[in-house]
Design a protein around this motif. Structure first.
Motif, mmCIF file in Angstrom:
data_model
loop_
_atom_site.group_PDB
_atom_site.id
_atom_site.type_symbol
_atom_site.label_atom_id
_atom_site.label_comp_id
_atom_site.label_asym_id
_atom_site.label_seq_id
_atom_site.Cartn_x
_atom_site.Cartn_y
_atom_site.Cartn_z
ATOM 1 N N SER A 1 -8.831 -2.091 16.927
ATOM 2 C CA SER A 1 -8.308 -3.141 17.289
ATOM 3 C C SER A 1 -7.321 -3.613 18.127
ATOM 4 O O SER A 1 -8.022 -1.906 18.577
ATOM 5 C CB SER A 1 -7.483 -3.676 15.749
ATOM 6 N N ASP A 2 -7.206 -4.578 19.111
ATOM 7 C CA ASP A 2 -7.027 -4.456 20.587
ATOM 8 C C ASP A 2 -5.226 -4.667 20.438
ATOM 9 O O ASP A 2 -4.781 -4.951 21.180
ATOM 10 C CB ASP A 2 -7.193 -5.975 21.044
ATOM 11 N N PHE A 3 -4.834 -5.287 18.857
ATOM 12 C CA PHE A 3 -3.841 -4.871 18.319
ATOM 13 C C PHE A 3 -2.554 -5.814 19.122
ATOM 14 O O PHE A 3 -1.467 -5.534 19.196
ATOM 15 C CB PHE A 3 -3.115 -3.477 18.408
ATOM 16 N N GLN A 4 -3.638 -6.665 19.983
ATOM 17 C CA GLN A 4 -2.596 -7.720 20.041
ATOM 18 C C GLN A 4 -2.221 -9.425 18.961
ATOM 19 O O GLN A 4 -1.061 -9.540 20.601
ATOM 20 C CB GLN A 4 -3.442 -8.867 20.972
ATOM 21 N N HIS A 5 -3.107 -8.995 18.179
ATOM 22 C CA HIS A 5 -2.525 -10.184 17.714
ATOM 23 C C HIS A 5 -2.300 -9.043 15.781
ATOM 24 O O HIS A 5 -2.697 -8.481 15.847
ATOM 25 C CB HIS A 5 -3.326 -11.271 17.077
ATOM 26 N N THR A 6 -1.515 -9.288 14.852
ATOM 27 C CA THR A 6 -1.489 -8.536 13.801
ATOM 28 C C THR A 6 -1.536 -10.022 12.729
ATOM 29 O O THR A 6 -0.751 -11.219 13.145
ATOM 30 C CB THR A 6 0.016 -8.371 13.597
ATOM 31 N N ASP A 7 -1.946 -9.920 11.722
ATOM 32 C CA ASP A 7 -2.034 -10.665 11.123
ATOM 33 C C ASP A 7 -1.522 -9.836 9.413
ATOM 34 O O ASP A 7 -2.679 -9.134 8.904
ATOM 35 C CB ASP A 7 -3.569 -10.958 10.631
ATOM 36 N N ASP A 8 -0.424 -10.311 8.634
ATOM 37 C CA ASP A 8 0.049 -9.530 7.397
ATOM 38 C C ASP A 8 -0.550 -9.815 6.180
ATOM 39 O O ASP A 8 -0.876 -8.620 5.735
ATOM 40 C CB ASP A 8 1.053 -10.601 6.800
ATOM 41 N N ASP A 9 -1.495 -10.403 6.435
ATOM 42 C CA ASP A 9 -2.142 -10.973 4.956
ATOM 43 C C ASP A 9 -3.387 -10.512 5.291
ATOM 44 O O ASP A 9 -4.441 -9.105 4.496
ATOM 45 C CB ASP A 9 -2.548 -12.187 4.752
ATOM 46 N N PHE A 10 -4.601 -9.871 6.521
ATOM 47 C CA PHE A 10 -5.111 -8.878 6.778
ATOM 48 C C PHE A 10 -4.768 -7.640 6.170
ATOM 49 O O PHE A 10 -5.322 -7.167 5.690
ATOM 50 C CB PHE A 10 -5.680 -9.470 7.612
ATOM 51 N N VAL A 11 -4.045 -7.133 6.839
ATOM 52 C CA VAL A 11 -3.235 -5.764 6.733
ATOM 53 C C VAL A 11 -3.037 -5.680 5.523
ATOM 54 O O VAL A 11 -3.079 -3.881 4.997
ATOM 55 C CB VAL A 11 -2.272 -6.044 7.634
ATOM 56 N N SER A 12 -2.728 -6.414 4.497
ATOM 57 C CA SER A 12 -2.233 -6.292 3.054
ATOM 58 C C SER A 12 -3.076 -6.142 2.536
ATOM 59 O O SER A 12 -3.344 -4.933 1.528
ATOM 60 C CB SER A 12 -1.780 -7.359 2.450
ATOM 61 N N GLN A 13 -4.726 -6.037 2.431
ATOM 62 C CA GLN A 13 -5.906 -6.621 2.059
ATOM 63 C C GLN A 13 -6.075 -5.279 2.928
ATOM 64 O O GLN A 13 -7.352 -4.474 1.757
ATOM 65 C CB GLN A 13 -6.731 -7.714 2.745
ATOM 66 N N MET A 14 -6.163 -4.933 3.942
ATOM 67 C CA MET A 14 -7.177 -3.289 4.296
ATOM 68 C C MET A 14 -5.862 -1.970 3.674
ATOM 69 O O MET A 14 -7.157 -1.404 3.326
ATOM 70 C CB MET A 14 -6.908 -2.981 5.959
ATOM 71 N N LYS A 15 -5.177 -2.419 3.188
ATOM 72 C CA LYS A 15 -3.894 -1.430 2.670
ATOM 73 C C LYS A 15 -4.623 -1.501 1.373
ATOM 74 O O LYS A 15 -4.504 -0.555 0.611
ATOM 75 C CB LYS A 15 -2.319 -1.537 2.838
ATOM 76 N N ASP A 16 -4.809 -2.587 0.396
ATOM 77 C CA ASP A 16 -4.953 -2.025 -0.826
ATOM 78 C C ASP A 16 -6.430 -1.457 -1.146
ATOM 79 O O ASP A 16 -6.846 -0.695 -1.642
ATOM 80 C CB ASP A 16 -5.064 -3.344 -1.548
ATOM 81 N N MET A 17 -7.469 -1.681 0.384
ATOM 82 C CA MET A 17 -8.822 -1.267 -0.047
ATOM 83 C C MET A 17 -8.247 0.354 0.490
ATOM 84 O O MET A 17 -9.406 1.022 -0.239
ATOM 85 C CB MET A 17 -9.861 -2.179 1.271
ATOM 86 N N GLN A 18 -7.502 0.626 1.402
ATOM 87 C CA GLN A 18 -7.932 2.198 1.957
ATOM 88 C C GLN A 18 -6.798 2.801 0.662
ATOM 89 O O GLN A 18 -7.212 4.007 -0.209
ATOM 90 C CB GLN A 18 -6.441 1.841 2.857
ATOM 91 N N LYS A 19 -6.377 1.942 -0.034
ATOM 92 C CA LYS A 19 -5.822 2.419 -1.282
ATOM 93 C C LYS A 19 -6.534 2.879 -2.662
ATOM 94 O O LYS A 19 -7.070 3.462 -3.353
ATOM 95 C CB LYS A 19 -4.488 1.853 -2.691
#
Length: 281
Positions: free
Chosen positions: A161-179
């Motif tokens: 990422s470039d970490f200039q923007h964040t997206d709560d839904d995206f991160v939530s889905q990514m964490k679910d996938m990681q889990k």
């Protein structure tokens, strides 16, 4: 992750996608739908189905194609290696790309797992250009696979990422996938000459990102390369990653976290499975 859609055309890459989807389904207690799309017939499509010397302009043979595909799909889902999986099948007549996108919505799919031949693949549906369009337009997360892949060795997932923007839904889905995969997240900023930032600046951004979203089981890295897409792939190779995770922008095919159509380029060239999902406009 209740429902997983797998486009299936009896090719090796679609078989790899089904095998991987079954492993996910076993772990997440999901259902799988195999989707075969019959295009308007051509000489090549008839040969693929084992039908020779047929005039593709004869509409009567569409029914025969349907019956042939139905029988072949039945053979797939009753194979011994899929005996414990919950797999249904669906056959549609139309354009494969549009049909897949429509079926994600109609069938309320949670995940799409699709095989791709990559950028150098044959001029068929699962060539990289079509996988790229799917990644751009799909309304659910997508995992693209070029090679046979096992779920259990997935221990490291690269997230760039470039970490200039964040997206709560995206991160939530990514964490679910990681889990689901029980994997470590290798968080990386690709530093390029065109968008150079200091190590101190990047490290602070990533630490703030981790803190904001309570990320666990992770590493933080900065990787220098001349462009983002190759940098992501080479970093994944260097850390011996098992998967890459990226965000895409649905409307323009451009990542908010990354500039340009980087996610699509990575999908076309990565030998790793690539997990993508959309960021908000």
């Amino acid at each position: 992750m209740k429902r997983i859609l797998v486009p299936y055309d009896f090719s090796k890459v679609s078989e790899h996608a089904l095998d991987f989807a079954c492993q996910i389904a076993d772990k997440a207690d999901s259902e799988i739908m195999l989707l075969n799309v019959i295009e308007h017939p051509t000489a090549d499509s008839f040969k693929t189905l084992g039908m020779q010397n047929v005039d593709p302009m004869e509409q009567i043979y569409i029914k025969k194609m349907y019956e042939t595909v139905q029988a072949k799909l039945a053979d797939v889902v009753t194979a011994a290696k899929y005996s414990d999986d919950k797999i249904t099948t669906k056959i549609q007549l139309g354009n494969p790309f549009n049909t897949i996108i429509d079926q994600i919505i109609e069938e309320k799919m949670s995940l799409l797992v699709v095989g791709t031949e990559g950028a150098e693949g044959l001029n068929e549906f699962f060539a990289g250009s079509n996988a790229e369009k799917i990644v751009r337009k799909a309304t659910c997360p997508v995992i693209t696979i070029q090679n046979k892949c096992e779920l259990e060795p997935i221990e490291k997932i690269v997230f760039a990422s470039d970490f200039q923007h964040t997206d709560d839904d995206f991160v939530s889905q990514m964490k679910d996938m990681q889990k689901t995969f029980d994997a470590q997240l290798n968080i990386v900023k690709i530093n390029t000459p065109a968008s150079f930032t200091s190590t101190r600046h990047d490290t602070k951004q990533m630490e703030e990102f981790v803190k904001k979203y309570s990320i666990s089981n992770y590493t933080i890295d900065i990787y220098n390369y001349k462009n983002e897409e190759d940098g992501i792939i080479f970093y994944a190779e260097d850390v011996k990653a098992d998967m890459i995770a990226l965000g895409t922008h649905q409307r323009k095919g451009v990542g908010h976290f990354l500039s340009g159509s980087i996610a699509e380029d990575v999908v076309n060239h990565s030998q790793f499975p690539v997990w993508t999902t959309h960021l908000k406009d």
